[in-house]
Motif scaffolding. Structure first.
Motif: not given
Length: 724
Positions: A418-419, A431, A448
């Motif tokens: 994640w990210n 990402r 988020k």
């Protein structure tokens, strides 16, 4: 030669296919904004794919609902009904009070897909409930606890469908020859996890519990699998039904026919127009409780396999018979990548293009088959590739929630993707899993802001290890305390063009495949183009022509087209010269009014993206050899088609039936297009032409190389370069 001049930038505006124009999300739910080209619904308009019946005897689909007609009236293209299985449905009626999900979506032997999508999309957009992460000792305990924490409470009489991941492996192996690996363990949802969920539901009073999965294999395979894995014994011990969501000629002729494929109405303009739904799933979506129980693991193609990817087990497609064996068509573009892949050589752009369209299809499936909750078996979760390479997590967890997209976001973080800058470097900026990106964008979710709860939530307070081996030639392996993985941008090569667009033999091409380019010189101030269909202005001589005779698949044809471009403060000037033109046009239609359905006749098409940073938002302009036109603005991410958009075109044409030629001159002056015209700008563009009656020819300057005609593939666009 006959010249005509048509000016239509001041015409009456049309109704836009937008959410505002159709309250209740009707246009979106009917698939507004995603038009796939098929031979029966031509590529120029993106007409929806015609569904093929699962058997030759399939009956025609029932009449469209009122909502379907409302969409058809607002859209530029007619709806094509999905084929309906011939036999009648065996719908089971509820005998007692249940949770009221609204009017039934099952009518006769078909399903109201638009109503299902409306119901599910509204819920997903509004569902910001927490995702629960639990730590435990084993799958049975975790199955019980995650069920109790997450599953919505319904009256005890409500039937429940549990869909584990039972088929996500390559092949069964002999453990004696593979170091104890049977090829199945670690890849599928553990039967004890499912047992824990069943026991939780029974404690609530539920008595009708069904465990079902669709494997796309024979009845013999299914029977062997459920015996080998212990599912058959577990289901019998717990008093739960165990069925296959496959129509293989066995399930569909016995008992309640759980695998019988039902047609879905109202999804013709989606990425999955030929989707069918297993009867047992339709019944539980209609008046039951549907729970997805995936094994939490990395996946060599979709990055992770959890809530969204788990829905592939529900997929049947009517493209060919038997329908249950058509699951591979969900990622059919991947074959082209695999066919060209070799040691030390790959086409990463082609890989990414196939992955993104697969993501869109899976989100379409999720819209229709949304589970009431996702309960993920991570006892343990599996890093690696999900098939051959297994790397179990140190912790045993269960992850659950009622919003599958938010569950997947948490699972991705748990698995370290994640990210992730390192993942973005390999996947063209993604990402996390492209499936999560596509779903979040589709439903407008701010992931988020996802809230966590449960005694395992603290696992995500520190960076998580990642172990991922992709189908593309890269892998990510990192543990806390090690040096960070390489991140940042990485150049992704463009897919190779067909041979007809490569540099001639003996000429250098730099060794890098590239999409074709067209250059548009700037028209000097004061100089004008006289639009008369003659193409004899001196300025056209300064514009280098691009030519093509390839079809959508990159194959050579007998139809050649030349195009030239100039630009000025007035707009984009375009010239098309058509050879071997049949002039297949209904001339009884006026040229001064927009022509819906122009794609069914001969025409050229210009697709132009005004903002290179948003490649999936583009303009489409169709022009026929006698000046008929149609224009539209498309946003594939938002799934919108704005038919009210005007290209502000002035058009002139000339034709010669004797010579089989046509000339089309146009000035496109739409403000949004003019704003994009600037020195050295590089705008994604593609050029197409439809020609002939039988057979119909779908010609492309930069061929998308799809299995069927489909012009709406922005990943395949070339470029229009605006010279200073």
């Amino acid at each position: 030669m006959n010249g005509t001049r048509t000016i239509h930038d001041g015409r009456a505006r049309r109704n836009s296919c937008t959410i505002a124009a159709l309250p209740a999300l009707l246009a979106l739910l009917a698939g507004c904004g995603d038009r796939q080209h098929q031979p029966g619904g031509a590529p120029g308009d993106g007409g929806p794919a015609t569904a093929q019946p699962p058997a030759a005897s399939a009956a025609p689909a029932p009449a469209a609902s009122a909502s379907s007609f409302a969409f058809a009236a607002a859209s530029a293209h007619p709806a094509v009904p999905t084929a309906v299985p011939a036999a009648s449905s065996d719908v089971v009626a509820g005998a007692s009070q249940r949770y009221d999900a609204g009017p039934s979506v099952i009518a006769s032997d078909s399903i109201d897909g638009a109503a299902l999508r409306k119901r599910h999309i509204e819920r997903l957009k509004a569902d910001s409930s927490p995702v629960t992460v639990l730590r435990g000792e084993g799958p049975l305990e975790l199955g019980k606890r995650i069920c109790e924490a997450v599953v919505p409470r319904r009256p005890a009489e409500t039937p429940v469908l549990l869909k584990p991941n039972l088929c996500g492996f390559d092949s069964v192996k002999d453990p004696a020859k593979h170091k104890g690996d049977d090829g199945v363990t670690g890849r599928i949802t553990q039967p004890e996890f499912v047992r824990g969920v069943v026991q939780c539901l029974k404690a609530r009073g539920h008595t009708k519990i069904t465990i079902a999965e669709g494997c796309g294999h024979s009845h013999k395979f299914w029977k062997d699998l459920v015996q080998r894995t212990g599912y058959e014994a577990m289901a019998a011990e717990e008093g739960a039904a165990l069925v296959a969501m496959d129509d293989d000629g066995v399930f569909d002729v016995a008992g309640d026919k759980p695998g019988k494929p039902l047609a879905i109405r109202g999804i013709q303009a989606s990425h999955v127009p030929t989707l069918l739904m297993p009867k047992v799933l339709a019944e539980h979506l209609d008046r039951g409780l549907f729970l997805s129980l995936p094994r939490l693991k990395m996946h060599r193609y979709s990055v992770i396999s959890a809530g969204i990817k788990g829905m592939q087990g529900t997929v049947m497609l009517s493209d060919s018979a038997p329908a249950y064996k058509q699951k591979w068509r969900m990622h059919r573009e991947l074959k082209q990548y695999l066919d060209t892949k070799a040691p030390g050589k790959e086409d990463r752009a082609l890989y990414l293009a196939s992955l993104r369209i697969f993501a869109e299809r899976m989100v379409d499936v999720l819209e229709i088959s949304t589970p009431d909750a996702v309960l993920g078996d991570g006892a343990p979760a599996m890093g690696g590739d999900g098939f051959q390479v297994l790397h179990p997590t140190a912790e045993r967890v269960a992850v659950g929630g009622t919003n599958p997209v938010r569950v997947d976001r948490v699972v991705a973080e748990l698995m370290g993707v994640w990210n992730s800058p390192a993942l973005a470097r390999e996947l063209g900026g993604h990402r996390t899993s492209p499936l999560i990106d596509a779903a979040a964008k589709r439903f407008g979710l701010d992931l988020k802001a996802t809230e966590l709860t449960g005694d395992g939530a603290d696992l995500l307070k520190t960076p998580r290890p990642v172990h991922y081996k992709a189908m593309a030639p890269f892998r990510l392996d990192w543990e806390p305390g090690q040096a960070p993985l390489p991140g940042g941008p990485a150049k992704v090569p463009e897919p190779a063009p067909p041979a007809s667009q490569r540099a001639p033999e003996g000429e250098p091409d730099g060794g890098t495949p590239a999409r074709p380019e067209a250059h548009a010189p700037r028209l000097p101030p004061g100089e004008q183009i006289v639009l008369d269909g003659k193409a004899d202005d001196a300025a056209w001589g300064r514009a280098k022509a691009v030519a093509w005779d390839t079809d959508y698949a990159g194959e050579r044809t007998a139809f050649s087209t030349r195009a030239r471009f100039l630009w000025s403060a007035a707009g984009l000037h375009a010239l098309f010269e058509l050879s071997n033109a049949g002039l297949n046009t209904d001339r009884s239609k006026p040229v001064g009014e927009e022509r819906k359905g122009l794609y069914r006749e001969d025409c050229i098409e210009l697709f132009l993206t005004p903002d290179p940073g948003a490649p999936r938002r583009y303009f489409e302009v169709e022009i026929g050899p006698f000046g008929h036109f149609f224009d539209i603005a498309i946003d594939r991410d938002a799934r919108l088609e704005d038919t009210a958009w005007s290209s502000g075109a002035t058009i002139a044409t000339s034709q010669s039936a004797k010579d089989r030629t046509a000339v089309i001159e146009a000035l496109l002056a739409a403000p949004g297009l003019v704003k994009a015209l600037a020195p050295n700008a590089r705008l994604p563009m593609n050029l197409y032409r439809m020609e002939g009656k039988e057979p119909r020819h779908y010609l492309a300057w930069s061929p998308p190389r799809t299995s069927k005609p489909n012009f709406h593939v922005p990943e395949a666009f070339g470029a229009l370069v605006l010279d200073p």
